[in-house]
Design a protein around this motif. Structure first.
Motif, PDB file in Angstrom:
ATOM      1  N   ALA A   1       0.727  -1.341   0.175  1.00 19.91           N
ATOM      2  CA  ALA A   1      -0.049  -0.181  -0.084  1.00 19.91           C
ATOM      3  C   ALA A   1       0.896   1.241  -0.009  1.00 19.91           C
ATOM      4  CB  ALA A   1      -0.958  -0.212   1.295  1.00 19.91           C
ATOM      5  N   SER A   2       0.403   2.324  -0.703  1.00 14.18           N
ATOM      6  CA  SER A   2       1.148   3.507  -0.807  1.00 14.18           C
ATOM      7  C   SER A   2       0.315   4.810  -0.771  1.00 14.18           C
ATOM      8  CB  SER A   2       2.171   3.507  -1.825  1.00 14.18           C
ATOM      9  OG  SER A   2       1.376   3.702  -3.105  1.00 14.18           O
ATOM     10  N   GLY A   3       0.596   5.958  -0.691  1.00 15.68           N
ATOM     11  CA  GLY A   3      -0.061   7.216  -0.708  1.00 15.68           C
ATOM     12  C   GLY A   3      -0.376   7.698   0.471  1.00 15.68           C
ATOM     13  N   TYR A   4      -1.365   8.361   0.736  1.00 15.70           N
ATOM     14  CA  TYR A   4      -1.649   9.128   1.947  1.00 15.70           C
ATOM     15  C   TYR A   4      -2.237   8.261   3.109  1.00 15.70           C
ATOM     16  CZ  TYR A   4      -1.127  13.330  -0.748  1.00 15.70           C
ATOM     17  OH  TYR A   4      -0.388  14.387  -1.400  1.00 15.70           O
ATOM     18  N   ILE A   5      -1.369   7.358   3.747  1.00 16.13           N
ATOM     19  CA  ILE A   5      -1.728   6.322   4.863  1.00 16.13           C
ATOM     20  C   ILE A   5      -1.289   7.090   6.191  1.00 16.13           C
ATOM     21  CG2 ILE A   5      -1.245   4.038   5.397  1.00 16.13           C
ATOM     22  CD1 ILE A   5      -0.631   3.349   2.493  1.00 16.13           C
ATOM     23  N   ASP A   6      -1.988   7.172   7.128  1.00 19.78           N
ATOM     24  CA  ASP A   6      -1.889   7.422   8.579  1.00 19.78           C
ATOM     25  C   ASP A   6      -1.644   5.839   9.176  1.00 19.78           C
ATOM     26  OD1 ASP A   6      -3.328  10.498   8.391  1.00 19.78           O
ATOM     27  OD2 ASP A   6      -1.326  10.231   8.702  1.00 19.78           O
TER      28      ASP A   6
ATOM     29  N   ALA B   1      -7.874  -3.045   1.477  1.00 15.71           N
ATOM     30  CA  ALA B   1      -7.519  -2.146   2.629  1.00 15.71           C
ATOM     31  C   ALA B   1      -8.466  -1.123   3.249  1.00 15.71           C
ATOM     32  CB  ALA B   1      -6.160  -1.542   2.280  1.00 15.71           C
ATOM     33  N   LYS B   2      -8.801  -0.971   4.373  1.00 16.42           N
ATOM     34  CA  LYS B   2      -9.313   0.005   4.925  1.00 16.42           C
ATOM     35  C   LYS B   2      -8.387   1.158   5.582  1.00 16.42           C
ATOM     36  CE  LYS B   2     -13.374  -0.556   6.438  1.00 16.42           C
ATOM     37  NZ  LYS B   2     -14.293  -1.061   7.668  1.00 16.42           N
ATOM     38  N   VAL B   3      -8.248   2.273   5.263  1.00 14.81           N
ATOM     39  CA  VAL B   3      -6.995   2.964   5.434  1.00 14.81           C
ATOM     40  C   VAL B   3      -7.526   4.411   6.024  1.00 14.81           C
ATOM     41  CG1 VAL B   3      -5.120   4.394   4.371  1.00 14.81           C
ATOM     42  CG2 VAL B   3      -5.750   2.054   3.758  1.00 14.81           C
ATOM     43  N   THR B   4      -6.777   4.918   7.059  1.00 11.24           N
ATOM     44  CA  THR B   4      -7.333   6.055   7.836  1.00 11.24           C
ATOM     45  C   THR B   4      -6.185   7.023   7.168  1.00 11.24           C
ATOM     46  OG1 THR B   4      -8.329   5.313   9.642  1.00 11.24           O
ATOM     47  CG2 THR B   4      -7.103   7.480   9.886  1.00 11.24           C
ATOM     48  N   SER B   5      -6.438   8.244   6.613  1.00 10.46           N
ATOM     49  CA  SER B   5      -5.639   9.284   5.976  1.00 10.46           C
ATOM     50  C   SER B   5      -6.199  10.486   6.635  1.00 10.46           C
ATOM     51  CB  SER B   5      -6.026   9.237   4.290  1.00 10.46           C
ATOM     52  OG  SER B   5      -5.715   8.089   3.863  1.00 10.46           O
ATOM     53  N   THR B   6      -5.175  11.224   6.856  1.00  8.70           N
ATOM     54  CA  THR B   6      -5.470  12.607   7.262  1.00  8.70           C
ATOM     55  C   THR B   6      -4.334  13.652   6.175  1.00  8.70           C
ATOM     56  OG1 THR B   6      -3.511  12.691   8.720  1.00  8.70           O
ATOM     57  CG2 THR B   6      -5.442  12.134   9.539  1.00  8.70           C
TER      58      THR B   6
ATOM     59  N   ASP C   1      -8.057  24.914   1.948  1.00  7.22           N
ATOM     60  CA  ASP C   1      -8.408  26.210   3.008  1.00  7.22           C
ATOM     61  C   ASP C   1      -7.636  25.913   4.371  1.00  7.22           C
ATOM     62  OD1 ASP C   1     -11.810  25.808   1.625  1.00  7.22           O
ATOM     63  OD2 ASP C   1     -10.246  27.372   1.116  1.00  7.22           O
ATOM     64  N   SER C   2      -6.588  24.833   4.276  1.00  4.80           N
ATOM     65  CA  SER C   2      -5.756  24.777   5.356  1.00  4.80           C
ATOM     66  C   SER C   2      -6.513  24.250   6.830  1.00  4.80           C
ATOM     67  CB  SER C   2      -5.418  26.364   5.952  1.00  4.80           C
ATOM     68  OG  SER C   2      -4.348  26.661   4.670  1.00  4.80           O
ATOM     69  N   VAL C   3      -7.631  23.301   6.393  1.00  7.95           N
ATOM     70  CA  VAL C   3      -8.526  22.726   7.336  1.00  7.95           C
ATOM     71  C   VAL C   3      -8.014  21.281   7.337  1.00  7.95           C
ATOM     72  CG1 VAL C   3     -10.933  22.024   7.886  1.00  7.95           C
ATOM     73  CG2 VAL C   3     -10.540  24.310   6.966  1.00  7.95           C
ATOM     74  N   PRO C   4      -7.842  20.691   8.578  1.00 11.82           N
ATOM     75  CA  PRO C   4      -7.164  19.260   8.755  1.00 11.82           C
ATOM     76  C   PRO C   4      -8.547  18.742   8.286  1.00 11.82           C
ATOM     77  CG  PRO C   4      -6.689  20.713  10.564  1.00 11.82           C
ATOM     78  CD  PRO C   4      -7.519  21.508   9.811  1.00 11.82           C
ATOM     79  N   ARG C   5      -8.227  17.836   7.751  1.00  7.82           N
ATOM     80  CA  ARG C   5      -9.387  16.551   7.182  1.00  7.82           C
ATOM     81  C   ARG C   5      -8.797  15.128   7.490  1.00  7.82           C
ATOM     82  NH1 ARG C   5     -14.003  19.414   6.268  1.00  7.82           N
ATOM     83  NH2 ARG C   5     -13.328  21.094   4.993  1.00  7.82           N
ATOM     84  N   ALA C   6      -9.790  14.352   7.686  1.00  6.93           N
ATOM     85  CA  ALA C   6      -9.482  12.943   7.824  1.00  6.93           C
ATOM     86  C   ALA C   6     -10.346  12.154   7.329  1.00  6.93           C
ATOM     87  CB  ALA C   6      -9.452  12.635   9.236  1.00  6.93           C
ATOM     88  N   ALA C   7     -10.365  11.075   6.897  1.00  5.30           N
ATOM     89  CA  ALA C   7     -11.022   9.949   6.319  1.00  5.30           C
ATOM     90  C   ALA C   7     -10.517   8.471   6.404  1.00  5.30           C
ATOM     91  CB  ALA C   7     -11.217  10.201   4.610  1.00  5.30           C
ATOM     92  N   ARG C   8     -11.482   7.636   6.647  1.00  3.55           N
ATOM     93  CA  ARG C   8     -11.343   6.294   6.569  1.00  3.55           C
ATOM     94  C   ARG C   8     -12.035   5.632   5.387  1.00  3.55           C
ATOM     95  NH1 ARG C   8     -13.208   1.982  11.012  1.00  3.55           N
ATOM     96  NH2 ARG C   8     -11.581   0.635  11.137  1.00  3.55           N
TER      97      ARG C   8
END
Length: 128
Positions: free
Chosen positions: A24-29, A97-102, A107-114
């Motif tokens: 897995a690669s990319g935006y992965i927390d 894969a189920k991935v949590t990304s931040t 707009d400089s707002v922190p975002r998160a998604a699973r």
């Protein structure tokens, strides 16, 4: 974006073994769950095996005792060791894969998604 890349598979003789890998690669927390599903010709996609971030595993009944899933959190990889393969294991195997990304948005707002992600699939063919 998260990408899943599978490797391994191919043609295996009945009774033989094979090893699948998923990177897995990319935006992965954090990878919350990673594993494998398979789809045989004319059949629905089905669970093969998954493993969670805390090493909890789940196996399809048909593969218990024959398949072993493992992961490397540092490398964001998972492997599926398969032994005693039979023609019934012939299918396209998909990494899941189920991935949590931040991230910080425009707009400089922190975002998160699973989110759930799928690989392209790799063919495993077991000859009788």
């Amino acid at each position: 974006q998260v990408q899943l890349r599978e490797s391994g598979g191919g043609l295996v003789q009945s009774g033989g073994s094979a090893r699948l890998s998923c990177s897995a690669s990319g935006y992965i927390d954090r990878i919350d769950v990673i594993g494998w599903y398979r789809q045989a010709a004319g059949q629905q996609r089905e669970l093969v095996a998954t493993i969670t971030h805390t090493d909890s595993t789940d196996y399809a009944g048909s593969v218990k005792g024959r398949f072993t899933i493992a992961k490397d959190n540092a490398k964001n990889t998972a492997t599926l060791e398969m032994i005693n393969l039979g023609p019934e294991d012939t299918a396209v195997y998909f990494c899941y894969a189920k991935v949590t990304s931040t991230w910080i948005d425009s707009d400089s707002v922190p975002r998160a998604a699973r989110l759930e992600h799928w690989g392209q699939g790799t063919q495993v063919t077991v000859s009788s």
